[in-house]
Design an enzyme around this catalytic site. Structure first.
Site, PDB file in Angstrom:
ATOM      1  N   SER A   1      27.064  96.933  40.892  1.00  0.00           N
ATOM      2  CA  SER A   1      26.895  96.602  42.313  1.00  0.00           C
ATOM      3  C   SER A   1      28.219  96.538  43.044  1.00  0.00           C
ATOM      4  CB  SER A   1      26.206  95.238  42.457  1.00  0.00           C
ATOM      5  OG  SER A   1      24.936  95.289  41.890  1.00  0.00           O
TER       6      SER A   1
ATOM      7  N   HIS B   1      23.270 103.520  41.865  1.00  0.00           N
ATOM      8  CA  HIS B   1      23.008 102.087  42.038  1.00  0.00           C
ATOM      9  C   HIS B   1      21.591 101.854  42.558  1.00  0.00           C
ATOM     10  CE1 HIS B   1      23.527  98.331  44.657  1.00  0.00           C
ATOM     11  NE2 HIS B   1      23.725  97.905  43.425  1.00  0.00           N
TER      12      HIS B   1
ATOM     13  N   GLU C   1      21.721 104.574  45.366  1.00  0.00           N
ATOM     14  CA  GLU C   1      22.956 104.921  46.072  1.00  0.00           C
ATOM     15  C   GLU C   1      23.851 105.663  45.075  1.00  0.00           C
ATOM     16  OE1 GLU C   1      23.947 102.081  49.517  1.00  0.00           O
ATOM     17  OE2 GLU C   1      23.511 100.738  47.853  1.00  0.00           O
TER      18      GLU C   1
ATOM     19  N   ASN D   1      25.035  97.277  51.184  1.00  0.00           N
ATOM     20  CA  ASN D   1      25.703  95.973  51.288  1.00  0.00           C
ATOM     21  C   ASN D   1      26.845  95.977  52.290  1.00  0.00           C
ATOM     22  OD1 ASN D   1      23.992  94.531  49.726  1.00  0.00           O
ATOM     23  ND2 ASN D   1      25.129  94.846  47.834  1.00  0.00           N
TER      24      ASN D   1
END
Ligand code: NAD
Length: 298
Positions: free
Chosen positions: A120, A141, A153, A192
Site C-alpha cells: 500500500s 495494488h 492500481e 489514497n
C-alpha cells in the site's frame, strides 16, 4: 508470455482474497505462507468467502467450488514459486521482510516469471534490484473486498518493461479488476493520494469547530454529487484505523497540532463508536442518516 500459474505469497486479509479471486476467474493458483498454521488459517479464510461471493456478486455454489478446486497450498517457498508465471506478493508491509522475500524468490522462480507487490505504501523501485529482474517487477495494488471494490492500481518503477506492465494490466482485467494505470511511481497511488487529503480536510474542519461531520458530508455530497462525504468514508475505514494514523502523526510531527483530532477520535473509540463495524461511528448502521432521503434537503 501467457499467465496461467499464479502464486500468491502471504495469505492474510488481502492475499487470501486475491488468491481466491484469481482462482475464481480460472487461474491455477498456489497460496504460499510461512508455515502450516498460517496455511490452515488461509484455507479457513478462503472458504469463508463463500457467503460474500454468493450475496455480493451472485456466485453459485458450483462456481465457488470450481474456484476452490483451482487452489493449491504450500509453505515451501521454493516449491511454491518454481512453476509460477506470476508471483503476487501480499506479505506484511515491512521493507525488511519484503526485501528478504524478493531475494529468495529471485533464486527460486523461473527467470521469465513476473513479480508484483500489493504494497500500500512502498514503491517498486525500493525492491526492484532485490528481485533480480527489475524489468519484470511492478506493483499491483488491490483494495480490501476485491470481489466488490475491484480496482487494481498498477504502478511500475522506472525500470519496468512496458510490455510486462501491459501484461499485468491484461491480467488484472482477466481477474475482473478495473486496471488503474499509473504512468509513474506515486506513494499512495491515485486513490489514497486523493482520499487522504479529503479525509484530513474534513477532520480539520470538524476539530476546528467550523461545522459538524454531517454538515461537512452534506456539503460534499450536495455540491459534487458524491454518494458519501469524508465522515461516511471514515466510518467504513474504521475509527480505530483513523485514530492510529492520527496518533502516529501527532507523535511524529507534534508541530502539526493533530493531538486535538486524536483526542476527538479517542472519545469516539471510548464510547464504542468504531464506525460501520460496530454499528455506530459518525452515523448509525445499517441505515445511516446520510443515505436517507431528507439528508440533503434540510
Ligand atoms: P496480513 O497481516 O493480513 O497478512 C500477511 C500474511 O503474510 C500473513 O498470512 C503472514 O503469515 C504472511 N507472512 C508473514 N511473513 C511472511 C513471509 N516472509 N513470506 C510470506 N508470507 C509471510 O496483511 P494484509 O493486510 O493482507 O497486507 C498484506 C499486504 O497487502 C501489505 O503490503 C499491505 O500494505 C497490502 N494491502 C493491504 C490492504 C488491507 O486492507 N489490509 C489493502 C491493500 C493492500
Amino acid at each position: 508470455m501467457t499467465i496461467k500459474n499464479v502464486t500468491v505469497a502471504g495469505s492474510g486479509v488481502l492475499g487470501s482474497q486475491i488468491a481466491f479471486q484469481a482462482a475464481f476467474k480460472g487461474f491455477n493458483v498456489t497460496v504460499y505462507d510461512i508455515n502450516e498454521d498460517a496455511i490452515n488459517k488461509a484455507k479457513d479464510r478462503i472458504r469463508g468467502l463463500r457467503h460474500a461471493y454468493k450475496t455480493d456478486i451472485a456466485a453459485t455454489d458450483a462456481e465457488f467450488e470450481k474456484g476452490l478446486a483451482n487452489i493449491g497450498y504450500s509453505w515451501d517457498l521454493q516449491q511454491a514459486v518454481s512453476d509460477a508465471d506470476l508471483v503476487i506478493e501480499a506479505i506484511p508491509e515491512r521493507p525488511d521482510i519484503k526485501k528478504d522475500f524478493y531475494e529468495k524468490i529471485a533464486k527460486f522462480a523461473p527467470k521469465e516469471a513476473i513479480f508484483t507487490s500489493n504494497s500500500s505504501t512502498l514503491v517498486p523501485s525500493m525492491f526492484m534490484e532485490d528481485t533480480g529482474r527489475p524489468a519484470q517487477f511492478l506493483n499491483m495494488h488491490f483494495a480490501n473486498q476485491v470481489w466488490l471494490n475491484n480496482t487494481a492500481e498498477i504502478m511500475g518503477s522506472p525500470k519496468t518493461d512496458p510490455a510486462i506492465y501491459q501484461e499485468i494490466v491484461d491480467f488484472a482485467r482477466n481477474i475482473g479488476m478495473i486496471p488503474i494505470q499509473l504512468k509513474k511511481e506515486q506513494p499512495g497511488y491515485i486513490l489514497n493520494s486523493l482520499l487522504i487529503p479529503l479525509l484530513s480536510a474534513g477532520e480539520d474542519l470538524w476539530v476546528k469547530g467550523v461545522a459538524d461531520p454531517q454538515m461537512i458530508d452534506r456539503t460534499w455530497m450536495a455540491a459534487t454529487g458524491a454518494p458519501m462525504g469524508p465522515f461516511a468514508i471514515l466510518d467504513v475505514v474504521g475509527i480505530r484505523t483513523a485514530y492510529n494514523i492520527t496518533l502516529a502523526e501527532a507523535q511524529a510531527h507534534p508541530e502539526a497540532n493533530t493531538q486535538p483530532l486524536a483526542d476527538a477520535l479517542k472519545k469516539l473509540l471510548d464510547e464504542g463508536k468504531l464506525g460501520m463495524e460496530s454499528g455506530e461511528g459518525f452515523y448509525h448502521y445499517p441505515n445511516p442518516e446520510f443515505k436517507q432521503k431528507d439528508f440533503l434537503s434540510i
